[in-house]
Design an enzyme around this catalytic site. Structure first.
Site, PDB file in Angstrom:
ATOM      1  N   PRO A 123       0.832  -1.210   0.000  1.00 59.30           N
ATOM      2  CA  PRO A 123       0.000   0.000   0.000  1.00 59.30           C
ATOM      3  C   PRO A 123       0.867   1.262   0.000  1.00 59.30           C
ATOM      4  O   PRO A 123       1.931   1.288   0.618  1.00 59.30           O
ATOM      5  CB  PRO A 123      -0.820  -0.118   1.291  1.00 59.30           C
ATOM      6  CG  PRO A 123      -0.236  -1.247   2.067  1.00 59.30           C
ATOM      7  CD  PRO A 123       0.640  -2.054   1.181  1.00 59.30           C
ATOM      8  N   GLY A 127       4.079   3.302   5.280  1.00 64.00           N
ATOM      9  CA  GLY A 127       5.207   2.921   6.120  1.00 64.00           C
ATOM     10  C   GLY A 127       5.784   1.554   5.782  1.00 64.00           C
ATOM     11  O   GLY A 127       6.633   1.044   6.495  1.00 64.00           O
ATOM     12  N   LEU A 128       5.310   0.953   4.676  1.00 59.03           N
ATOM     13  CA  LEU A 128       5.827  -0.367   4.292  1.00 59.03           C
ATOM     14  C   LEU A 128       6.857  -0.283   3.165  1.00 59.03           C
ATOM     15  O   LEU A 128       7.210  -1.303   2.558  1.00 59.03           O
ATOM     16  CB  LEU A 128       4.687  -1.310   3.889  1.00 59.03           C
ATOM     17  CG  LEU A 128       3.716  -1.726   5.003  1.00 59.03           C
ATOM     18  CD1 LEU A 128       2.747  -2.784   4.498  1.00 59.03           C
ATOM     19  CD2 LEU A 128       4.447  -2.259   6.224  1.00 59.03           C
ATOM     20  N   GLY A 129       7.315   0.909   2.886  1.00 58.64           N
ATOM     21  CA  GLY A 129       8.435   1.049   1.940  1.00 58.64           C
ATOM     22  C   GLY A 129       8.057   0.947   0.479  1.00 58.64           C
ATOM     23  O   GLY A 129       8.892   0.530  -0.337  1.00 58.64           O
ATOM     24  N   SER A 130       6.848   1.353   0.128  1.00 59.81           N
ATOM     25  CA  SER A 130       6.426   1.186  -1.273  1.00 59.81           C
ATOM     26  C   SER A 130       7.315   2.001  -2.221  1.00 59.81           C
ATOM     27  O   SER A 130       7.689   1.508  -3.292  1.00 59.81           O
ATOM     28  CB  SER A 130       4.953   1.552  -1.448  1.00 59.81           C
ATOM     29  OG  SER A 130       4.786   2.941  -1.413  1.00 59.81           O
ATOM     30  N   ALA A 132      10.472   2.910  -1.964  1.00 61.86           N
ATOM     31  CA  ALA A 132      11.789   2.276  -2.147  1.00 61.86           C
ATOM     32  C   ALA A 132      11.666   1.007  -2.976  1.00 61.86           C
ATOM     33  O   ALA A 132      12.511   0.722  -3.825  1.00 61.86           O
ATOM     34  CB  ALA A 132      12.409   1.969  -0.783  1.00 61.86           C
ATOM     35  N   ALA A 133      10.584   0.244  -2.755  1.00 60.76           N
ATOM     36  CA  ALA A 133      10.421  -1.017  -3.497  1.00 60.76           C
ATOM     37  C   ALA A 133      10.199  -0.755  -4.982  1.00 60.76           C
ATOM     38  O   ALA A 133      10.740  -1.475  -5.836  1.00 60.76           O
ATOM     39  CB  ALA A 133       9.262  -1.823  -2.915  1.00 60.76           C
ATOM     40  N   ASP A 174      15.109   2.850   4.270  1.00 61.63           N
ATOM     41  CA  ASP A 174      14.130   2.151   3.423  1.00 61.63           C
ATOM     42  C   ASP A 174      14.811   1.511   2.215  1.00 61.63           C
ATOM     43  O   ASP A 174      14.656   0.309   1.959  1.00 61.63           O
ATOM     44  CB  ASP A 174      13.053   3.122   2.922  1.00 61.63           C
ATOM     45  CG  ASP A 174      11.962   3.365   3.946  1.00 61.63           C
ATOM     46  OD1 ASP A 174      12.206   3.079   5.133  1.00 61.63           O
ATOM     47  OD2 ASP A 174      10.878   3.836   3.566  1.00 61.63           O
TER      48      ASP A 174
HETATM   49  O1  PMV Z   1       8.956   5.694   4.579  1.00 63.11           O
HETATM   50  P1  PMV Z   1       8.397   5.193   5.888  1.00 63.11           P
HETATM   51  O2  PMV Z   1       7.114   5.797   6.246  1.00 63.11           O
HETATM   52  O3  PMV Z   1       8.471   3.749   6.017  1.00 63.11           O
HETATM   53  O4  PMV Z   1       9.354   5.761   7.059  1.00 63.11           O
HETATM   54  C1  PMV Z   1      10.664   6.092   6.896  1.00 63.11           C
HETATM   55  C2  PMV Z   1      11.319   6.196   8.213  1.00 63.11           C
HETATM   56  C3  PMV Z   1      11.647   7.597   8.710  1.00 63.11           C
HETATM   57  O5  PMV Z   1      12.592   7.390   9.746  1.00 63.11           O
HETATM   58  C4  PMV Z   1      10.423   8.285   9.261  1.00 63.11           C
HETATM   59  C5  PMV Z   1      12.252   8.467   7.630  1.00 63.11           C
HETATM   60  C6  PMV Z   1      13.636   8.036   7.181  1.00 63.11           C
HETATM   61  O6  PMV Z   1      14.066   8.531   6.140  1.00 63.11           O
HETATM   62  O7  PMV Z   1      14.291   7.242   7.852  1.00 63.11           O
END
Ligand code: PMV
Length: 335
Positions: A123, A127-130, A132-133, A174
């Protein structure tokens, strides 16, 4: 056709504090992933097809700061292939474009057109890294399709540049966990350290269903830090110390100790101002159902929370999360 897949991720400890140089722990989540398929096309140019976000466009039709366009441009630039018509950041690219003679030899004949199809079960903004993936899957599939599959280091380097477009001042956690696909102990700008999981443990991930762009929570935390550096750095320090203790527990075969540490990390995150009523409700519900600890994971304000449970009690926690309003729940074994 060339295919590549990249997993989702969760941050176990240390989100936000990691942006300020504190250690954090993250693990890949293989139940969700992004897939990229690259194929030659009769139509000239680079076509991007991302049905999940209803995008089908030629690269030159995308905005300069579009993360997908930037990813593709950086890959082409790093390979010295000029059929990418634009680049988001000449600076970011210049450091990646040193091509060795053997790379030049290995380069295959480039077709007039290619199509990049991207699909994802991760999703967005949760916060699940979409983000970056998506980057990692595209970088891997495209570089391989163009005859020069990048190393993990090269993939990670470009994915980090793209993360900067997503949220300005990323720590890099991420892209690193998603690129290497293994549990990591991460400190910004330090060499990657893999985490040895001595004894597997069960994590339950509950989705509030509320999209929460990390860019905003990272920006708000920065404002608070600018207002009161001492207070915020003390809180970041506590989170960092928790991450270190958690690493010892994981590597020492005592995952049952993580619950109390997660609760403490959640308290710090609440003080930092990144929890939300919906996250608090899921955290509370999972604890009441027997989870020994729970916290938000990632940028916060919405997105996902995580809970530590025994395997036997996992179903009870899953049910409690759904009853408390979770839109989706994933049970994962960290190994
Ligand atoms: O991208 P998210 O929502 O999984 O979170 C990243 C983690 C943070 O520490 C909030 C930001 C970062 O760049 O590390």
């Amino acid at each position: 056709m060339t295919h590549a897949s990249a997993p989702g991720k969760i941050i176990l400890f240390g989100e936000h504090a990691v942006v300020y140089g504190q250690p954090a722990l993250a693990v890949p989540i293989n139940q969700v992933h992004t897939d990229a398929d690259v194929s030659d096309s009769d139509r000239a140019g680079i076509w991007v097809n991302a049905p999940d976000i209803r995008l089908h466009a030629e690269l030159s039709g995308l905005a300069l700061d579009d993360a997908l366009a930037a990813t593709i441009s950086m890959v082409c630039s790093a390979l010295n292939i000029d059929f990418a018509r634009r680049a988001s950041s000449a600076e970011a690219i210049s450091s990646l474009s040193d091509e060795t003679a053997s790379q030049k030899d290995a380069r295959r004949v480039i077709p007039d057109g290619i199509e990049i199809k991207v699909t994802s079960s991760i999703p967005l903004a949760s916060g699940l890294g979409s983000g970056a993936a998506v980057s990692v899957a595209i970088i891997r599939a495209l570089s391989a399709h163009l005859g020069q599959p990048f190393t993990d280091e090269q993939v990670n380097e470009i994915a980090y540049e793209v993360e900067k477009i997503h949220h300005g001042t990323p720590s890099g956690i991420d892209n690193t966990v998603v690129t290497y696909g293994k549990p990591i102990f991460f400190i910004k700008e330090q060499p990657i350290e893999l985490l040895h999981v001595a004894k597997p443990f069960t994590i339950i991930i509950g989705d509030t269903g509320i999209p929460a762009p990390t860019k905003e929570s990272v920006r708000d935390v920065r404002k608070l830090w600018e207002q009161d550096k001492r207070r915020m750095e003390t809180l970041f320090g506590v989170a960092g110390a928790l991450a270190k203790t958690a690493r010892q527990a994981i590597e020492g075969g005592h995952p049952e100790r993580l619950g109390a540490l997660m609760n403490e990390n959640q308290r710090v995150l609440t003080e930092i101002g990144v929890s939300s009523p919906e996250l608090d409700r899921l955290v509370e519900a999972s604890r009441k159902a027997g989870a020994s600890g729970a916290k938000l994971s990632g940028g916060g304000r919405g997105g996902n929370m995580i809970a530590l449970s025994t395997k036997e009690n996992a179903e009870k926690v899953v049910d409690a999360l759904y009853i408390a309003g979770a839109k989706n729940v994933i049970v994962t074994e960290v190994t």
